[in-house]
Design a protein around this motif. Structure first.
Motif, PDB file in Angstrom:
ATOM      1  N   VAL A 279     -14.774  61.417 -40.546  1.00 33.39           N
ATOM      2  CA  VAL A 279     -14.679  62.753 -41.153  1.00 33.39           C
ATOM      3  C   VAL A 279     -13.258  63.079 -41.586  1.00 33.39           C
ATOM      4  N   SER A 280     -12.306  62.922 -40.672  1.00 37.00           N
ATOM      5  CA  SER A 280     -10.907  63.250 -40.997  1.00 37.00           C
ATOM      6  C   SER A 280     -10.352  62.378 -42.125  1.00 37.00           C
ATOM      7  N   PRO A 281     -10.520  61.046 -42.103  1.00 35.65           N
ATOM      8  CA  PRO A 281     -10.020  60.233 -43.225  1.00 35.65           C
ATOM      9  C   PRO A 281     -10.697  60.537 -44.553  1.00 35.65           C
ATOM     10  N   THR A 282     -11.947  61.045 -44.508  1.00 36.11           N
ATOM     11  CA  THR A 282     -12.635  61.418 -45.747  1.00 36.11           C
ATOM     12  C   THR A 282     -12.103  62.743 -46.289  1.00 36.11           C
ATOM     13  N   LEU A 283     -11.832  63.690 -45.382  1.00 39.95           N
ATOM     14  CA  LEU A 283     -11.374  65.017 -45.797  1.00 39.95           C
ATOM     15  C   LEU A 283      -9.917  65.028 -46.256  1.00 39.95           C
ATOM     16  N   ASN A 284      -9.075  64.208 -45.632  1.00 41.90           N
ATOM     17  CA  ASN A 284      -7.636  64.276 -45.907  1.00 41.90           C
ATOM     18  C   ASN A 284      -7.278  64.141 -47.387  1.00 41.90           C
ATOM     19  N   PRO A 285      -7.787  63.124 -48.113  1.00 35.28           N
ATOM     20  CA  PRO A 285      -7.425  63.046 -49.539  1.00 35.28           C
ATOM     21  C   PRO A 285      -7.956  64.217 -50.355  1.00 35.28           C
ATOM     22  N   LEU A 286      -9.109  64.789 -49.941  1.00 33.71           N
ATOM     23  CA  LEU A 286      -9.663  65.938 -50.663  1.00 33.71           C
ATOM     24  C   LEU A 286      -8.827  67.195 -50.425  1.00 33.71           C
ATOM     25  N   ILE A 287      -8.448  67.427 -49.183  1.00 34.33           N
ATOM     26  CA  ILE A 287      -7.726  68.643 -48.830  1.00 34.33           C
ATOM     27  C   ILE A 287      -6.273  68.586 -49.281  1.00 34.33           C
ATOM     28  N   TYR A 288      -5.610  67.465 -49.013  1.00 35.98           N
ATOM     29  CA  TYR A 288      -4.170  67.388 -49.252  1.00 35.98           C
ATOM     30  C   TYR A 288      -3.796  67.000 -50.678  1.00 35.98           C
ATOM     31  N   SER A 289      -4.651  66.244 -51.353  1.00 34.75           N
ATOM     32  CA  SER A 289      -4.221  65.662 -52.626  1.00 34.75           C
ATOM     33  C   SER A 289      -5.109  66.007 -53.806  1.00 34.75           C
TER      34      SER A 289
END
Length: 312
Positions: A279-289
């Motif tokens: 979940v976290s590795p999937t969300l990180n590029p969406l949220i941060y970048s």
């Protein structure tokens, strides 16, 4: 009393024994893992190719993408094989490598997220001094320190855990070699290991989380002084999503490793580990970048280059 045995392999029990449920989980986790690889690889490529993204914020995001790809790839492929009824066994050496890499990447991300919050604090609260404070040397030092701390303390924990004697049957009630699940199989007292895990959690979870909260409180105070409503909304929206993801990341880790009965609930460990692995590795590029306007523009440029290349 259980007899101490020479362990050559572990059996990963994984998830439910229901074939239908395992197949559904396999499909869901495959989609999430693919999204993790595609999203983080895309962010990494865009940052490397577009010079407009060669700034401290995107430099740290690039490292975060690398960490997320490595972290997910360390755990998920074996889990997917397990769901298909294959690869339930893992050698002692393979389990040791999995624990070692899991700890390195997890601890590195803990430090890296705190560094990123400090970068946002300087950018928003001290914009005129941002380029001077967050210069190339400082960014390289902070990124190197994040990896170095993760490697040193991850190696220390893994070494202490893997030098313990283990008892059979060596069934790990997890979908990968997670350190708490493996420690349950030790034939000796693991107080020293638990104390070390707690100390590392204080240093890598509580301190960074406190630093992040203080940084974002200062950011919030600065945002409230902005007179432009669109600027206020844009900054608050971006920082709010960042803070939400960070609190979920650290909150789940604190609950898992420092909460009451943290070493006894295997079901809870599996669910929380899924958050870190998928979940976290999937969300990180969406949220941060990928929500960022500069990244969207870089993606459009890349698509235009691709069309021009194919039309030649």
């Amino acid at each position: 009393m259980q007899n101490e045995t020479t362990v050559t392999e572990f059996i990963l029990l994984g998830f439910s024994s229901s074939p239908a449920l395992r197949l559904c989980l396999f499909g869901l986790f495959t989609v999430l893992y693919s999204a993790t690889l595609i999203g983080n690889t895309l962010v990494f490529v865009l940052i490397c190719l577009d010079y407009h993204l060669h700034s401290p914020m995107y430099f740290f995001l690039c490292h975060l993408s690398i960490v997320d790809i490595c972290y997910a790839s360390n755990n998920v492929p074996h889990m997917l094989r397990n769901l298909l009824g294959q690869g339930r066994t893992i050698s002692f050496a393979g389990c040791g490598i999995q624990i070692h890499l899991y700890l390195i990447f997890a601890l590195t991300e803990c430090v890296l997220l705190a560094v990123m919050s400090c970068d946002r604090y300087v950018a928003i609260c001290h914009p005129l001094r941002y380029a001077l404070i967050m210069n190339r040397r400082v960014c390289l030092t902070l990124a190197t320190a994040s990896w170095a701390f993760g490697f040193v303390f991850g190696t220390l924990q893994a070494s202490l855990a893997l030098h313990l004697p283990f008892c059979g049957p060596c069934e790990v009630d997890h979908f990968f070699c997670e350190i708490l699940a493996v420690l349950k199989l030790a034939c000796t007292d693991i107080t020293a290991n638990k104390v070390l895990i707690f100390a590392v959690c204080v240093c890598f979870l509580l301190f960074p989380l406190a630093l992040i909260l203080v940084s974002y409180l200062h950011i919030l105070a600065t945002i409230l002084r902005i007179h432009s409503v669109p600027g206020w909304h844009k900054t608050f929206s971006t920082c709010g999503s960042h803070l939400t993801v960070m609190c979920l990341f650290y909150g789940n880790a604190i609950f898992m490793y420092m909460g009451p009965g943290s070493s006894n609930s295997s079901g809870r460990e599996k669910v929380l580990s899924l958050f870190y692995s998928l979940v976290s590795p999937t969300l990180n590029p969406l949220i941060y970048s990928l929500r960022n306007q500069q990244v969207k523009e870089a993606l459009l440029k890349l698509q235009r280059r691709k069309r021009v290349f194919h039309s030649m």
